[in-house]
Write a protein that holds these residues in place. Structure first.
Motif, PDB file in Angstrom:
ATOM      1  N   ASN A  95       0.796  -1.225   0.000  1.00  0.00           N
ATOM      2  CA  ASN A  95       0.000   0.000   0.000  1.00  0.00           C
ATOM      3  C   ASN A  95       0.835   1.285   0.000  1.00  0.00           C
ATOM      4  N   MET A  96       2.143   1.154  -0.044  1.00  0.00           N
ATOM      5  CA  MET A  96       2.995   2.338   0.066  1.00  0.00           C
ATOM      6  C   MET A  96       2.750   3.406  -1.009  1.00  0.00           C
ATOM      7  N   PRO A  97       2.484   3.070  -2.268  1.00  0.00           N
ATOM      8  CA  PRO A  97       2.239   4.139  -3.242  1.00  0.00           C
ATOM      9  C   PRO A  97       1.085   5.080  -2.832  1.00  0.00           C
ATOM     10  N   ALA A  98       0.107   4.567  -2.132  1.00  0.00           N
ATOM     11  CA  ALA A  98      -0.990   5.421  -1.680  1.00  0.00           C
ATOM     12  C   ALA A  98      -0.560   6.330  -0.526  1.00  0.00           C
ATOM     13  N   PHE A  99       0.517   5.963   0.148  1.00  0.00           N
ATOM     14  CA  PHE A  99       0.971   6.716   1.318  1.00  0.00           C
ATOM     15  C   PHE A  99       2.034   7.769   0.987  1.00  0.00           C
ATOM     16  N   VAL A 100       2.515   7.828  -0.258  1.00  0.00           N
ATOM     17  CA  VAL A 100       3.585   8.761  -0.631  1.00  0.00           C
ATOM     18  C   VAL A 100       3.219  10.216  -0.342  1.00  0.00           C
ATOM     19  N   PRO A 101       2.013  10.694  -0.680  1.00  0.00           N
ATOM     20  CA  PRO A 101       1.701  12.101  -0.357  1.00  0.00           C
ATOM     21  C   PRO A 101       1.778  12.403   1.139  1.00  0.00           C
ATOM     22  N   ILE A 102       1.348  11.464   1.968  1.00  0.00           N
ATOM     23  CA  ILE A 102       1.392  11.683   3.417  1.00  0.00           C
ATOM     24  C   ILE A 102       2.846  11.703   3.892  1.00  0.00           C
ATOM     25  N   MET A 103       3.666  10.806   3.355  1.00  0.00           N
ATOM     26  CA  MET A 103       5.078  10.788   3.729  1.00  0.00           C
ATOM     27  C   MET A 103       5.756  12.098   3.329  1.00  0.00           C
ATOM     28  N   PHE A 104       5.461  12.595   2.134  1.00  0.00           N
ATOM     29  CA  PHE A 104       6.042  13.858   1.683  1.00  0.00           C
ATOM     30  C   PHE A 104       5.611  15.013   2.581  1.00  0.00           C
ATOM     31  N   GLU A 105       4.342  15.102   2.859  1.00  0.00           N
ATOM     32  CA  GLU A 105       3.836  16.219   3.666  1.00  0.00           C
ATOM     33  C   GLU A 105       4.406  16.210   5.081  1.00  0.00           C
ATOM     34  N   LEU A 106       4.501  15.050   5.710  1.00  0.00           N
ATOM     35  CA  LEU A 106       5.065  15.007   7.064  1.00  0.00           C
ATOM     36  C   LEU A 106       6.565  15.262   7.068  1.00  0.00           C
ATOM     37  N   THR A 107       7.257  14.874   5.997  1.00  0.00           N
ATOM     38  CA  THR A 107       8.681  15.196   5.887  1.00  0.00           C
ATOM     39  C   THR A 107       8.871  16.701   5.841  1.00  0.00           C
ATOM     40  N   VAL A 108       8.103  17.383   5.004  1.00  0.00           N
ATOM     41  CA  VAL A 108       8.195  18.841   4.889  1.00  0.00           C
ATOM     42  C   VAL A 108       7.750  19.511   6.188  1.00  0.00           C
ATOM     43  N   PHE A 109       6.683  19.014   6.790  1.00  0.00           N
ATOM     44  CA  PHE A 109       6.159  19.600   8.034  1.00  0.00           C
ATOM     45  C   PHE A 109       7.199  19.557   9.150  1.00  0.00           C
ATOM     46  N   PHE A 110       7.766  18.375   9.378  1.00  0.00           N
ATOM     47  CA  PHE A 110       8.757  18.229  10.442  1.00  0.00           C
ATOM     48  C   PHE A 110       9.996  19.069  10.147  1.00  0.00           C
ATOM     49  N   SER A 111      10.471  19.014   8.911  1.00  0.00           N
ATOM     50  CA  SER A 111      11.676  19.751   8.546  1.00  0.00           C
ATOM     51  C   SER A 111      11.486  21.247   8.735  1.00  0.00           C
ATOM     52  N   ALA A 112      10.397  21.795   8.235  1.00  0.00           N
ATOM     53  CA  ALA A 112      10.169  23.241   8.308  1.00  0.00           C
ATOM     54  C   ALA A 112       9.988  23.719   9.750  1.00  0.00           C
ATOM     55  N   HIS A 113       9.133  23.061  10.486  1.00  0.00           N
ATOM     56  CA  HIS A 113       8.848  23.526  11.844  1.00  0.00           C
ATOM     57  C   HIS A 113      10.044  23.358  12.780  1.00  0.00           C
ATOM     58  N   LEU A 114      10.729  22.245  12.698  1.00  0.00           N
ATOM     59  CA  LEU A 114      11.879  22.042  13.572  1.00  0.00           C
ATOM     60  C   LEU A 114      13.061  22.929  13.175  1.00  0.00           C
ATOM     61  N   MET A 115      13.192  23.267  11.875  1.00  0.00           N
ATOM     62  CA  MET A 115      14.238  24.209  11.464  1.00  0.00           C
ATOM     63  C   MET A 115      13.985  25.596  12.034  1.00  0.00           C
ATOM     64  N   VAL A 116      12.743  26.045  12.056  1.00  0.00           N
ATOM     65  CA  VAL A 116      12.425  27.349  12.633  1.00  0.00           C
ATOM     66  C   VAL A 116      12.778  27.368  14.117  1.00  0.00           C
ATOM     67  N   ILE A 117      12.398  26.323  14.824  1.00  0.00           N
ATOM     68  CA  ILE A 117      12.707  26.242  16.259  1.00  0.00           C
ATOM     69  C   ILE A 117      14.223  26.227  16.476  1.00  0.00           C
ATOM     70  N   THR A 118      14.939  25.452  15.660  1.00  0.00           N
ATOM     71  CA  THR A 118      16.399  25.396  15.769  1.00  0.00           C
ATOM     72  C   THR A 118      17.026  26.753  15.485  1.00  0.00           C
ATOM     73  N   PHE A 119      16.532  27.452  14.459  1.00  0.00           N
ATOM     74  CA  PHE A 119      17.062  28.773  14.125  1.00  0.00           C
ATOM     75  C   PHE A 119      16.875  29.744  15.282  1.00  0.00           C
ATOM     76  N   TYR A 120      15.689  29.761  15.875  1.00  0.00           N
ATOM     77  CA  TYR A 120      15.441  30.672  16.994  1.00  0.00           C
ATOM     78  C   TYR A 120      16.303  30.323  18.209  1.00  0.00           C
ATOM     79  N   MET A 121      16.488  29.050  18.481  1.00  0.00           N
ATOM     80  CA  MET A 121      17.317  28.656  19.619  1.00  0.00           C
ATOM     81  C   MET A 121      18.784  29.006  19.360  1.00  0.00           C
ATOM     82  N   ARG A 122      19.260  28.755  18.149  1.00  0.00           N
ATOM     83  CA  ARG A 122      20.661  29.031  17.804  1.00  0.00           C
ATOM     84  C   ARG A 122      20.944  30.531  17.784  1.00  0.00           C
ATOM     85  N   SER A 123      19.971  31.314  17.353  1.00  0.00           N
ATOM     86  CA  SER A 123      20.127  32.768  17.290  1.00  0.00           C
ATOM     87  C   SER A 123      19.814  33.449  18.617  1.00  0.00           C
TER      88      SER A 123
END
Length: 174
Positions: A95-123
């Motif tokens: 069933n993985m081909p049906a799950f690709v959009p969800i995998m992509f969206e959660l990859t982008v979601f985690f990456s974007a939100h955690l990068m913002v938090i990391t940037f604010y903590m580092r700065s």
């Protein structure tokens, strides 16, 4: 022990770039440079190391795709398998081909939100943090270079005046 710094104020970004290069060549430690807009190449001229935020983004994306895979496997395969359109959910791989959009969206979601938090903590940009701008003119049309003083105050003042600074101030920093 005194915490004196020199504020060398410039009114042109090209003059500032030349002054930063001369200051580094003279082996003076530049604490910070305040500018009203981003100056291309200033970080390289100051000797600041390249950012490692991209490495963090990759790692956060890996966390996101792992969470997505584990979540979909548990929800759709183990916990509540459904027969959708005559296609039963026997395994995640089928069933993985049906799950690709969800995998992509959660990859982008985690990456974007955690990068913002990391940037604010580092700065060190915490909520309700007081501004550290030493001179209001740096938000309009002036550039300020902050350099540490080590018992060479007169020498530094004359040095920065020779680099084209329109104003040089010695400040006791707290």
């Amino acid at each position: 022990m005194s915490n004196k710094v020199i504020y060398a104020i410039y009114n042109d970004d090209d003059i500032l770039m030349d002054a930063v290069k001369k200051t580094r060549a003279a082996h003076h430690h530049i604490e910070e440079v305040f500018t009203p807009f981003p100056v291309h190449g200033l970080d390289k001229a100051m000797g600041i190391a390249p950012t490692r935020l991209a490495i963090c983004a990759f790692l956060y994306g890996c966390v996101g795709i792992s969470v997505a895979t584990a979540m979909m496997n548990y929800i759709m395969i183990q916990d509540w398998p459904q027969d959708i359109g005559g296609k039963p959910s026997f395994s995640y791989i089928e069933n993985m081909p049906a799950f690709v959009p969800i995998m992509f969206e959660l990859t982008v979601f985690f990456s974007a939100h955690l990068m913002v938090i990391t940037f604010y903590m580092r700065s060190k940009l915490w909520p309700f943090k007081e501004a550290e701008n030493p001179d209001v003119r740096t938000t309009d049309d002036h550039f300020l270079m902050e350099v540490a003083v080590n018992n060479n105050e007169e020498e530094l003042v004359s040095f920065f005046q020779s680099t084209g600074a329109v104003e040089v101030k010695v400040i006791e920093k707290h």
